[in-house]
Motif scaffolding. Structure first.
Motif, PDB file in Angstrom:
ATOM      1  N   MET A 269      38.540  -8.223  10.725  1.00  0.00           N
ATOM      2  CA  MET A 269      37.400  -8.975  10.351  1.00  0.00           C
ATOM      3  C   MET A 269      37.568  -9.219   8.692  1.00  0.00           C
ATOM      4  SD  MET A 269      33.677  -7.431  11.641  1.00  0.00           S
ATOM      5  CE  MET A 269      34.340  -5.606  10.403  1.00  0.00           C
ATOM      6  N   LYS A 270      36.347 -10.444   8.667  1.00  0.00           N
ATOM      7  CA  LYS A 270      36.040 -10.526   6.990  1.00  0.00           C
ATOM      8  C   LYS A 270      34.901  -9.743   6.668  1.00  0.00           C
ATOM      9  CE  LYS A 270      37.392 -15.085   7.884  1.00  0.00           C
ATOM     10  NZ  LYS A 270      37.018 -16.277   7.624  1.00  0.00           N
ATOM     11  N   ILE A 271      35.291  -9.417   5.359  1.00  0.00           N
ATOM     12  CA  ILE A 271      33.972  -8.956   5.020  1.00  0.00           C
ATOM     13  C   ILE A 271      33.749  -9.140   3.529  1.00  0.00           C
ATOM     14  CG2 ILE A 271      33.277  -6.513   3.720  1.00  0.00           C
ATOM     15  CD1 ILE A 271      35.117  -4.893   5.140  1.00  0.00           C
ATOM     16  N   PHE A 272      31.900  -9.600   3.659  1.00  0.00           N
ATOM     17  CA  PHE A 272      31.387 -10.627   2.534  1.00  0.00           C
ATOM     18  C   PHE A 272      30.268  -9.808   2.657  1.00  0.00           C
ATOM     19  CE2 PHE A 272      31.539 -15.366   4.747  1.00  0.00           C
ATOM     20  CZ  PHE A 272      32.562 -14.859   4.345  1.00  0.00           C
ATOM     21  N   LEU A 273      29.892  -9.395   0.952  1.00  0.00           N
ATOM     22  CA  LEU A 273      28.703  -9.088   0.373  1.00  0.00           C
ATOM     23  C   LEU A 273      27.500  -9.697   0.274  1.00  0.00           C
ATOM     24  CD1 LEU A 273      29.753  -7.123  -2.624  1.00  0.00           C
ATOM     25  CD2 LEU A 273      28.970  -6.244  -0.714  1.00  0.00           C
ATOM     26  N   ASP A 274      26.607  -9.232   1.224  1.00  0.00           N
ATOM     27  CA  ASP A 274      25.198  -9.821   1.169  1.00  0.00           C
ATOM     28  C   ASP A 274      24.484  -9.377  -0.762  1.00  0.00           C
ATOM     29  OD1 ASP A 274      23.524 -11.218   2.488  1.00  0.00           O
ATOM     30  OD2 ASP A 274      22.407  -9.501   3.957  1.00  0.00           O
ATOM     31  N   THR A 275      24.294 -10.162  -1.463  1.00  0.00           N
ATOM     32  CA  THR A 275      23.211  -9.794  -2.570  1.00  0.00           C
ATOM     33  C   THR A 275      24.107 -10.506  -3.656  1.00  0.00           C
ATOM     34  OG1 THR A 275      23.717  -8.268  -3.970  1.00  0.00           O
ATOM     35  CG2 THR A 275      26.224  -8.657  -3.434  1.00  0.00           C
ATOM     36  N   ALA A 276      22.874 -10.612  -4.102  1.00  0.00           N
ATOM     37  CA  ALA A 276      23.260 -11.444  -5.252  1.00  0.00           C
ATOM     38  C   ALA A 276      23.658 -11.543  -7.096  1.00  0.00           C
ATOM     39  CB  ALA A 276      22.067 -12.647  -5.356  1.00  0.00           C
ATOM     40  N   ASN A 277      23.647  -9.689  -7.351  1.00  0.00           N
ATOM     41  CA  ASN A 277      23.942  -8.947  -8.055  1.00  0.00           C
ATOM     42  C   ASN A 277      25.683  -9.037  -8.380  1.00  0.00           C
ATOM     43  OD1 ASN A 277      24.839  -5.792  -9.188  1.00  0.00           O
ATOM     44  ND2 ASN A 277      22.553  -6.004  -9.553  1.00  0.00           N
ATOM     45  N   ILE A 278      25.706  -9.202  -9.646  1.00  0.00           N
ATOM     46  CA  ILE A 278      26.955  -9.600 -10.062  1.00  0.00           C
ATOM     47  C   ILE A 278      27.440  -8.249 -10.451  1.00  0.00           C
ATOM     48  CG2 ILE A 278      28.073 -10.716 -12.492  1.00  0.00           C
ATOM     49  CD1 ILE A 278      27.077 -13.138 -10.833  1.00  0.00           C
ATOM     50  N   GLU A 279      27.259  -7.415 -10.971  1.00  0.00           N
ATOM     51  CA  GLU A 279      27.925  -6.030 -11.507  1.00  0.00           C
ATOM     52  C   GLU A 279      28.532  -5.518  -9.705  1.00  0.00           C
ATOM     53  OE1 GLU A 279      24.859  -7.167 -11.904  1.00  0.00           O
ATOM     54  OE2 GLU A 279      25.019  -7.113 -14.783  1.00  0.00           O
ATOM     55  N   ALA A 280      27.348  -5.300  -8.738  1.00  0.00           N
ATOM     56  CA  ALA A 280      28.385  -5.050  -7.217  1.00  0.00           C
ATOM     57  C   ALA A 280      28.975  -5.618  -7.143  1.00  0.00           C
ATOM     58  CB  ALA A 280      26.734  -5.211  -6.604  1.00  0.00           C
ATOM     59  N   ILE A 281      28.904  -7.819  -7.221  1.00  0.00           N
ATOM     60  CA  ILE A 281      30.066  -8.262  -7.390  1.00  0.00           C
ATOM     61  C   ILE A 281      31.845  -8.003  -7.987  1.00  0.00           C
ATOM     62  CG2 ILE A 281      30.766 -10.874  -6.518  1.00  0.00           C
ATOM     63  CD1 ILE A 281      28.159 -12.073  -6.595  1.00  0.00           C
ATOM     64  N   LYS A 282      31.457  -8.029  -8.411  1.00  0.00           N
ATOM     65  CA  LYS A 282      31.941  -7.563  -9.868  1.00  0.00           C
ATOM     66  C   LYS A 282      33.412  -6.672  -9.221  1.00  0.00           C
ATOM     67  CE  LYS A 282      31.603 -10.131 -13.729  1.00  0.00           C
ATOM     68  NZ  LYS A 282      30.503  -9.663 -15.129  1.00  0.00           N
ATOM     69  N   LYS A 283      32.219  -5.467  -8.793  1.00  0.00           N
ATOM     70  CA  LYS A 283      32.259  -3.984  -9.190  1.00  0.00           C
ATOM     71  C   LYS A 283      33.759  -3.743  -7.523  1.00  0.00           C
ATOM     72  CE  LYS A 283      30.963   0.720  -7.467  1.00  0.00           C
ATOM     73  NZ  LYS A 283      29.510   0.900  -7.152  1.00  0.00           N
ATOM     74  N   TYR A 284      33.354  -4.668  -7.049  1.00  0.00           N
ATOM     75  CA  TYR A 284      33.427  -4.522  -4.959  1.00  0.00           C
ATOM     76  C   TYR A 284      34.807  -5.648  -4.838  1.00  0.00           C
ATOM     77  CZ  TYR A 284      29.916  -0.743  -4.208  1.00  0.00           C
ATOM     78  OH  TYR A 284      29.784  -0.071  -4.008  1.00  0.00           O
ATOM     79  N   LEU A 285      34.822  -6.353  -5.492  1.00  0.00           N
ATOM     80  CA  LEU A 285      35.736  -6.996  -5.413  1.00  0.00           C
ATOM     81  C   LEU A 285      37.102  -7.105  -6.327  1.00  0.00           C
ATOM     82  CD1 LEU A 285      34.496 -11.031  -7.086  1.00  0.00           C
ATOM     83  CD2 LEU A 285      34.746 -10.426  -5.005  1.00  0.00           C
ATOM     84  N   GLU A 286      36.883  -6.232  -7.129  1.00  0.00           N
ATOM     85  CA  GLU A 286      37.801  -5.605  -7.854  1.00  0.00           C
ATOM     86  C   GLU A 286      38.574  -4.814  -6.417  1.00  0.00           C
ATOM     87  OE1 GLU A 286      36.923  -3.716 -11.550  1.00  0.00           O
ATOM     88  OE2 GLU A 286      37.368  -5.118 -12.419  1.00  0.00           O
ATOM     89  N   LEU A 287      38.448  -4.129  -5.812  1.00  0.00           N
ATOM     90  CA  LEU A 287      38.899  -2.965  -4.354  1.00  0.00           C
ATOM     91  C   LEU A 287      39.916  -4.059  -3.341  1.00  0.00           C
ATOM     92  CD1 LEU A 287      35.662  -0.202  -3.846  1.00  0.00           C
ATOM     93  CD2 LEU A 287      37.734  -1.000  -5.979  1.00  0.00           C
ATOM     94  N   GLY A 288      39.560  -5.313  -3.347  1.00  0.00           N
ATOM     95  CA  GLY A 288      40.613  -6.495  -2.813  1.00  0.00           C
ATOM     96  C   GLY A 288      39.728  -5.537  -1.073  1.00  0.00           C
TER      97      GLY A 288
END
Ligand code: E4P
Length: 222
Positions: free
Chosen positions: A1-20
Protein backbone atom coordinates in the motif's frame (compact mmCIF):
# COMPACT_ATOMS: atom_id res chain seq x y z
CA UNK A 1 0.00 0.00 0.00
CA UNK A 2 1.25 3.45 -0.89
CA UNK A 3 1.43 6.20 1.73
CA UNK A 4 0.80 9.81 0.74
CA UNK A 5 1.13 12.80 3.06
CA UNK A 6 -1.98 14.97 3.28
CA UNK A 7 -0.34 18.34 3.83
CA UNK A 8 1.03 21.46 2.17
CA UNK A 9 3.63 21.94 4.90
CA UNK A 10 7.07 21.90 3.25
CA UNK A 11 8.95 21.14 6.49
CA UNK A 12 6.76 18.11 7.21
CA UNK A 13 7.09 16.92 3.62
CA UNK A 14 10.91 17.18 3.76
CA UNK A 15 11.04 15.47 7.16
CA UNK A 16 9.06 12.40 6.10
CA UNK A 17 10.46 12.16 2.56
CA UNK A 18 13.88 11.61 4.14
CA UNK A 19 12.56 8.52 5.93
CA UNK A 20 11.77 6.86 2.61
CA UNK A 21 8.18 6.07 3.59
CA UNK A 22 6.23 8.69 1.61
CA UNK A 23 5.13 7.91 -1.95
CA UNK A 24 3.24 11.10 -2.79
CA UNK A 25 1.36 14.16 -1.52
CA UNK A 26 -2.23 15.35 -1.50
CA UNK A 27 -3.20 18.98 -0.97
CA UNK A 28 -6.44 20.94 -0.98
CA UNK A 29 -7.38 24.62 -0.49
CA UNK A 30 -7.90 24.13 3.27
CA UNK A 31 -4.41 22.66 3.67
CA UNK A 32 -2.92 25.56 1.66
CA UNK A 33 -4.78 28.02 3.92
CA UNK A 34 -3.04 26.50 6.96
CA UNK A 35 0.34 27.58 5.51
CA UNK A 36 -0.60 31.24 5.96
CA UNK A 37 2.76 32.89 5.37
CA UNK A 38 3.32 31.18 2.00
CA UNK A 39 1.99 32.08 -1.41
CA UNK A 40 -0.25 29.13 -2.34
CA UNK A 41 0.88 28.99 -5.98
CA UNK A 42 4.58 29.03 -5.02
CA UNK A 43 3.86 26.42 -2.41
CA UNK A 44 2.18 24.07 -4.89
CA UNK A 45 5.01 24.53 -7.39
CA UNK A 46 7.62 23.87 -4.68
CA UNK A 47 5.91 20.70 -3.50
CA UNK A 48 5.73 19.39 -7.07
CA UNK A 49 9.50 19.98 -7.48
CA UNK A 50 10.40 18.52 -4.10
CA UNK A 51 8.53 15.24 -4.47
CA UNK A 52 9.32 12.43 -6.91
CA UNK A 53 5.90 10.81 -6.66
CA UNK A 54 2.38 12.00 -7.49
CA UNK A 55 1.25 15.35 -6.06
CA UNK A 56 -2.48 16.09 -6.07
CA UNK A 57 -3.34 19.77 -6.64
CA UNK A 58 -7.00 20.78 -6.46
CA UNK A 59 -8.93 22.94 -8.93
CA UNK A 60 -11.54 25.36 -7.59
CA UNK A 61 -13.59 26.19 -10.71
CA UNK A 62 -17.22 25.11 -11.05
CA UNK A 63 -17.75 25.70 -14.77
CA UNK A 64 -16.43 23.07 -17.25
CA UNK A 65 -14.30 25.42 -19.37
CA UNK A 66 -12.72 26.94 -16.27
CA UNK A 67 -12.10 23.52 -14.73
CA UNK A 68 -10.19 22.51 -17.84
CA UNK A 69 -8.27 25.79 -17.92
CA UNK A 70 -7.23 25.42 -14.26
CA UNK A 71 -6.44 21.73 -14.71
CA UNK A 72 -4.15 22.37 -17.69
CA UNK A 73 -2.34 25.10 -15.76
CA UNK A 74 -1.83 22.85 -12.73
CA UNK A 75 -0.72 19.93 -14.91
CA UNK A 76 1.97 22.24 -16.30
CA UNK A 77 3.61 22.57 -12.89
CA UNK A 78 5.25 19.15 -13.41
CA UNK A 79 4.91 15.64 -14.81
CA UNK A 80 4.00 14.28 -11.38
CA UNK A 81 0.92 16.50 -10.94
CA UNK A 82 -2.40 14.77 -10.38
CA UNK A 83 -5.32 17.16 -10.87
CA UNK A 84 -7.76 16.88 -7.99
CA UNK A 85 -11.35 17.39 -9.05
CA UNK A 86 -14.40 17.40 -6.74
CA UNK A 87 -17.07 14.83 -7.61
CA UNK A 88 -19.95 16.25 -9.71
CA UNK A 89 -21.46 15.83 -13.20
CA UNK A 90 -19.24 18.54 -14.61
CA UNK A 91 -16.33 17.04 -12.72
CA UNK A 92 -16.93 13.69 -14.45
CA UNK A 93 -17.01 15.43 -17.83
CA UNK A 94 -13.70 17.11 -17.01
CA UNK A 95 -12.13 13.81 -15.87
CA UNK A 96 -13.18 12.19 -19.14
CA UNK A 97 -11.62 15.10 -21.08
CA UNK A 98 -8.38 15.16 -19.07
CA UNK A 99 -7.95 11.38 -19.17
CA UNK A 100 -8.01 11.53 -22.98
CA UNK A 101 -5.18 14.06 -22.74
CA UNK A 102 -3.21 11.66 -20.48
CA UNK A 103 -3.58 13.97 -17.48
CA UNK A 104 -3.93 12.09 -14.19
CA UNK A 105 -6.90 12.88 -11.97
CA UNK A 106 -7.87 12.33 -8.34
CA UNK A 107 -11.61 12.59 -7.71
CA UNK A 108 -12.14 14.10 -4.30
CA UNK A 109 -15.11 14.36 -1.92
CA UNK A 110 -16.24 10.79 -2.63
CA UNK A 111 -18.86 9.65 -0.10
CA UNK A 112 -20.55 6.70 -1.85
CA UNK A 113 -19.57 3.62 -3.84
CA UNK A 114 -21.73 4.87 -6.71
CA UNK A 115 -19.71 8.07 -6.91
CA UNK A 116 -16.49 6.03 -6.92
CA UNK A 117 -17.78 3.72 -9.66
CA UNK A 118 -18.78 6.65 -11.88
CA UNK A 119 -15.49 8.46 -11.30
CA UNK A 120 -13.65 5.28 -12.31
CA UNK A 121 -15.78 4.90 -15.43
CA UNK A 122 -14.95 8.50 -16.40
CA UNK A 123 -11.25 7.51 -16.24
CA UNK A 124 -10.08 8.74 -12.83
CA UNK A 125 -6.59 7.68 -11.80
CA UNK A 126 -7.58 7.82 -8.12
CA UNK A 127 -10.81 8.11 -6.17
CA UNK A 128 -10.63 9.70 -2.71
CA UNK A 129 -13.32 8.45 -0.32
CA UNK A 130 -13.37 10.61 2.85
CA UNK A 131 -13.79 8.12 5.66
CA UNK A 132 -13.29 10.40 8.69
CA UNK A 133 -16.00 12.79 7.56
CA UNK A 134 -18.39 9.83 7.16
CA UNK A 135 -17.51 8.59 10.67
CA UNK A 136 -18.10 12.14 11.95
CA UNK A 137 -21.78 12.00 10.89
CA UNK A 138 -22.35 8.52 12.31
CA UNK A 139 -21.71 6.47 9.15
CA UNK A 140 -18.97 3.85 8.73
CA UNK A 141 -16.22 5.14 6.47
CA UNK A 142 -14.42 1.80 6.32
CA UNK A 143 -17.52 0.03 4.98
CA UNK A 144 -17.33 2.42 2.04
CA UNK A 145 -13.70 1.40 1.42
CA UNK A 146 -14.67 -2.27 1.56
CA UNK A 147 -17.50 -1.69 -0.97
CA UNK A 148 -15.32 0.27 -3.40
CA UNK A 149 -12.43 -2.23 -3.23
CA UNK A 150 -14.85 -5.12 -3.84
CA UNK A 151 -16.51 -3.40 -6.82
CA UNK A 152 -13.19 -2.40 -8.40
CA UNK A 153 -11.86 -5.95 -7.90
CA UNK A 154 -15.00 -7.53 -9.41
CA UNK A 155 -14.53 -5.60 -12.64
CA UNK A 156 -10.72 -5.29 -12.76
CA UNK A 157 -11.05 -1.52 -12.53
CA UNK A 158 -7.59 0.02 -12.46
CA UNK A 159 -8.59 3.29 -10.72
CA UNK A 160 -6.76 3.38 -7.39
CA UNK A 161 -8.61 3.64 -4.09
CA UNK A 162 -6.98 6.49 -2.15
CA UNK A 163 -8.34 6.55 1.39
CA UNK A 164 -8.65 10.16 2.59
CA UNK A 165 -9.84 12.01 5.70
CA UNK A 166 -7.97 9.58 7.94
CA UNK A 167 -8.29 10.36 11.64
CA UNK A 168 -6.18 7.71 13.40
CA UNK A 169 -3.70 4.85 12.78
CA UNK A 170 -6.42 2.17 13.02
CA UNK A 171 -7.95 3.66 9.86
CA UNK A 172 -4.63 2.88 8.14
CA UNK A 173 -4.45 -0.73 9.31
CA UNK A 174 -8.06 -1.40 8.35
CA UNK A 175 -7.61 0.25 4.94
CA UNK A 176 -4.56 -1.95 4.31
CA UNK A 177 -6.47 -5.08 5.35
CA UNK A 178 -9.24 -4.14 2.93
CA UNK A 179 -6.76 -3.80 0.09
CA UNK A 180 -6.89 -0.03 -0.48
CA UNK A 181 -4.17 1.13 -2.88
CA UNK A 182 -3.20 4.33 -1.05
CA UNK A 183 -3.79 6.11 2.25
CA UNK A 184 -3.19 9.84 2.59
CA UNK A 185 -2.25 10.91 6.08
CA UNK A 186 -1.78 14.12 8.04
CA UNK A 187 1.84 14.13 9.36
CA UNK A 188 0.58 13.67 12.96
CA UNK A 189 -0.99 10.32 12.06
CA UNK A 190 2.20 9.15 10.35
CA UNK A 191 4.13 10.11 13.50
CA UNK A 192 1.68 8.10 15.62
CA UNK A 193 2.29 5.10 13.35
CA UNK A 194 6.05 5.33 13.98
CA UNK A 195 5.76 5.57 17.75
CA UNK A 196 5.09 2.82 20.26
CA UNK A 197 5.55 3.25 24.01
CA UNK A 198 7.06 -0.27 24.36
CA UNK A 199 9.67 0.58 21.71
CA UNK A 200 10.78 3.59 23.78
CA UNK A 201 10.80 1.59 27.01
CA UNK A 202 12.70 -1.27 25.36
CA UNK A 203 15.30 1.11 23.98
CA UNK A 204 15.85 2.68 27.42
CA UNK A 205 16.66 -0.76 28.82
CA UNK A 206 19.02 -1.67 25.95
CA UNK A 207 20.91 1.62 26.36
CA UNK A 208 21.13 1.22 30.14
CA UNK A 209 22.44 -2.35 29.77
CA UNK A 210 25.03 -1.24 27.22
CA UNK A 211 26.10 1.39 29.75
CA UNK A 212 26.62 -1.39 32.33
CA UNK A 213 28.70 -3.42 29.85
CA UNK A 214 30.80 -0.33 29.21
CA UNK A 215 31.43 0.13 32.89
CA UNK A 216 32.78 -3.41 33.07
CA UNK A 217 34.91 -2.85 29.95
CA UNK A 218 35.74 0.86 29.33
CA UNK A 219 37.41 0.06 25.96
CA UNK A 220 34.21 -1.47 24.58
CA UNK A 221 33.32 -0.13 21.11
CA UNK A 222 31.96 -1.34 17.75
C1 E4P B 1 -7.37 14.42 0.95
O1 E4P B 1 -7.27 14.34 -0.24
C2 E4P B 1 -8.45 15.16 1.63
O2 E4P B 1 -8.46 16.46 1.17
C3 E4P B 1 -8.28 15.11 3.11
O3 E4P B 1 -7.85 13.83 3.51
C4 E4P B 1 -9.52 15.56 3.87
O4 E4P B 1 -9.35 15.32 5.23
P1 E4P B 1 -10.22 16.03 6.35
O5 E4P B 1 -11.59 15.43 6.34
O6 E4P B 1 -9.50 15.76 7.62
O7 E4P B 1 -10.27 17.50 6.00
Amino acid sequence: MKIFLDTANIEAIKKYLELGIVDGITTNPSLLLKEKSRDPIDLMRNIVKLVDGPVSLEIVAIDFEEIIEESLKLANYGDNVVVKIPMSSVGLKAINFLTKKNIKTNVTLIFSANQALLAAKAGATYVSPFIGRLDDIGHDGLTLISDIVQIFTNYDITTQVLVASIRHPIHVIESAKLGADVVTLPPEILQKMIYHTLTDKGLDVFLADWGKLKKENPNLQF
